[in-house]
Structures are given as C-alpha cells and as structure tokens.
Design an enzyme around this catalytic site. Structure first.
Site, PDB file in Angstrom:
ATOM      1  N   GLU A 120     -10.131 -10.089   6.988  1.00  0.00           N
ATOM      2  CA  GLU A 120     -10.604  -9.420   5.775  1.00  0.00           C
ATOM      3  C   GLU A 120     -11.306 -10.431   4.872  1.00  0.00           C
ATOM      4  OE1 GLU A 120      -7.354  -7.299   3.979  1.00  0.00           O
ATOM      5  OE2 GLU A 120      -7.004  -6.091   5.783  1.00  0.00           O
ATOM      6  N   HIS A 137      -9.259  -2.279   2.061  1.00  0.00           N
ATOM      7  CA  HIS A 137      -7.883  -2.596   1.654  1.00  0.00           C
ATOM      8  C   HIS A 137      -7.603  -2.063   0.237  1.00  0.00           C
ATOM      9  CE1 HIS A 137      -4.424  -5.581   2.623  1.00  0.00           C
ATOM     10  NE2 HIS A 137      -3.979  -4.551   1.912  1.00  0.00           N
ATOM     11  N   ARG A 183      -0.739  -3.710   7.983  1.00  0.00           N
ATOM     12  CA  ARG A 183      -1.438  -4.981   8.044  1.00  0.00           C
ATOM     13  C   ARG A 183      -2.315  -4.987   9.282  1.00  0.00           C
ATOM     14  NH1 ARG A 183      -0.486  -5.579   3.444  1.00  0.00           N
ATOM     15  NH2 ARG A 183       0.481  -7.372   2.366  1.00  0.00           N
TER      16      ARG A 183
END
Length: 325
Positions: free
Chosen positions: A266, A285, A237
């Site tokens: 993000e 991601h 993360r």
C-alpha cells in the site's frame, strides 16, 4: 523538564492543545523521506510516539532509549515487534471499538458494490455507454438471502454478521479460533472449519488480524475451493491473502469478483492487474476513514498516551507484559 512526545499524525487543534499543555511536542506532518529523517532525529529524546501507518522495527526504536509508550492510531498492531516492546517495557496501545461499526459499514459497502457491479456500471454511464436498457451481460447478483461467510469473528466480524443477518436475511457461516455461542445465538450463525466456509459461502469476508499464522492464509488452495459465483471481500490486512493467487482466481473465473480495501503493498501499485479488472472494486484502505471515526481514534490514542505517561495503566494496552505497575 517536560517529556517529549513525537507525533507522526496530525491531530485536531483540541487534541494538540491537550498534549502541548503537558509535553514538548514534535509534529512530523508527512512520512516522506524528509519526515522519516525528522523522526529518526527526534527519537533519541522521545518519551512517547503517536501515529499510524509506519513500521517501527527494533533497529529504529533502538534509537529511542527514553521511550515509554507508543500510542498507535489503529486497531492492528502488525507494524510492531511486541516481544521487543515488552522486553524494553515500552507500552503499546491501540484504538479498538471506536472503528468497529465504520469498518463493518465499509465491508458491507464492498459486498453491495461488488455484487451489483456498482463501480463498473457507474463508469459505463459516465463514459456515455448507457444507450439502452441494460441486459444480462451487465446484471449483478443479489445479496439478500445469500450466505455470508466471515473469517475472523472479532468485533468487526460480529458487526458484519449483524448487518447481514438483520439487514439482508443472510445465513451466516464463520470461522475463528473457537466457537462463539453468543454470536451463534444472536445471528443464527454456524461455526465451521475454513474449508467448509470457502466451499459454501456466497460472500467470503476477511476480518481477522495479520499474524504469523494468518499471513498468506488465503492462497491458491483456498481460492480453488471457492465457487465461480463466490465474491471475495478483504477488510482485514492485505498480507492475509496471496495476491498473485487472487489475481489468477479472478482472471480464470474461479471466483466472480472481489471487493478489496487492503493490499499486500500500500498504496497499490499503479500497474497492478487488479486495477484493470472490471470485477474488482478497490478502495484505498478506507475502513475507518470518516471524519467522526478518525477523530474518535485520535482521541482514544491521546487518552492512552496521557495515561501511560502519567504512570497509569492505559485502557487499551496491547502488551500487558510491558506494564510496570
């Protein structure tokens, strides 16, 4: 009267049919401003939610008095207040196991791409800059035989260790809450404290969850312990890392490079200094982003939801304290 299920993630036709056969289903196709308004409007009558990539805080879920279950299409559960959900007896489920191998593949892709400067040199060729045999200033570094350091030895950490040990002959160091003898035996891995791992590993890979204890774990002090030839990989993360400290470590040459699939914010801001650095491989991601894995995750989430609304204990229940059985 059918229970109301709110989806904020598109599902395959087959999975949609399974839900629509039993429930009233509302699909919110995009989580833009309009979609968030649709979600708020749907919450008062919702019995279950299914989706990912949105923070469901108590102030939002207070709008859903009938809510029984949330099926998250993810492994990480940092977008949820688990104590709040447990207090309200709302079941939270996730989708472990099905994305383990795919995410580990992503981690190793970042190791290879960063070490061998794949993106940087591919862009050089694309731009017409390959005019003669490349010299030392474009050389990368070997991966085989180098020391792989894994911070967090859960399912994904083990899958990464398997690839490094068996595929590339890499000595494995790891740091986690406690030693794992089976991991040490299978991969000839060595448990160590975090400082030792940071100082000795050639590749430092994060695979641990985001919690109050791990937020900001990799900070300026941590980067200062790494060596100039170290390569940093994050498939965990973004908020586990102090991004400002990471940028400074890359700029100053404290570390050689970074392969990053997750970020503090993000999508990554277009003006982020990380995007201007040749020694950074940044991906959006994509840890679990394959057709096969995303379908398996969605199917797992649907099965969790079906069990929860049938009064059965879901297979992947996160908050056991919320179970009424």
């Amino acid at each position: 009267m059918k229970k109301h299920v709110v989806l904020y993630k598109k599902l395959s036709a087959q999975l949609m049919e399974r839900l629509q056969a039993q429930f009233q289903v509302t699909l919110i196709e995009r989580l833009d401003a309009q979609g968030l308004r649709q979600l708020r409007d749907a919450l008062p009558s919702a019995h279950a939610l299914l989706g990912a990539s949105i923070k469901l805080d108590p102030s939002l879920l207070d709008l859903a008095p009938n809510l029984e279950a949330i099926a998250s299409v993810s492994v990480g559960v940092d977008n949820y207040d688990i104590d709040y959900l447990t207090q309200r007896r709302i079941l939270l489920t996730n989708t472990p196991n099905v994305l383990t191998e795919t995410t580990a593949d992503t981690g190793f892709a970042l190791i290879l791409a960063t070490a061998r400067r794949v993106v940087e040199l591919a862009n050089l060729v694309r731009a017409g800059g390959w005019q003669q045999s490349i010299g030392p200033r474009h050389f990368g570094s070997d991966v085989h035989g180098k020391t792989l350091g894994i911070v967090g030895m859960g399912r994904i950490g083990e899958a990464l260790a398997q690839r490094g040990h068996f595929g590339f002959g890499m000595p494995v160091l790891y740091h986690s809450h406690s030693p794992k003898p089976a991991v040490e035996q299978r991969f000839n891995a060595r448990y160590c404290d975090l400082d030792t791992l940071l100082q000795q590993a050639d590749f430092i890979c994060l695979t641990l969850p985001l919690t109050a204890e791990t937020e900001g774990l990799i900070n300026a002090r941590a980067f200062a312990q790494m060596r100039p030839e170290s390569i940093f990989i994050n498939i965990a993360r973004g908020k586990v890392v102090d991004e400002t400290a990471l940028i400074e470590a890359l700029r100053s040459g404290q570390i050689r490079g970074a392969g990053l699939d997750v970020f503090e914010r993000e999508p990554l801001d277009a003006d982020s200094p990380l995007l201007q650095m040749d020694n950074v491989v940044a991906t959006p991601h994509i840890g679990s982003a394959t057709h096969e894995t995303r379908e398996a995750m969605a199917r797992c989430a649907v099965e969790n939801l079906l069990a929860a609304l049938a009064g059965e204990r879901p297979k992947n229940l996160v908050n056991a304290g919320g179970w009424k059985g």
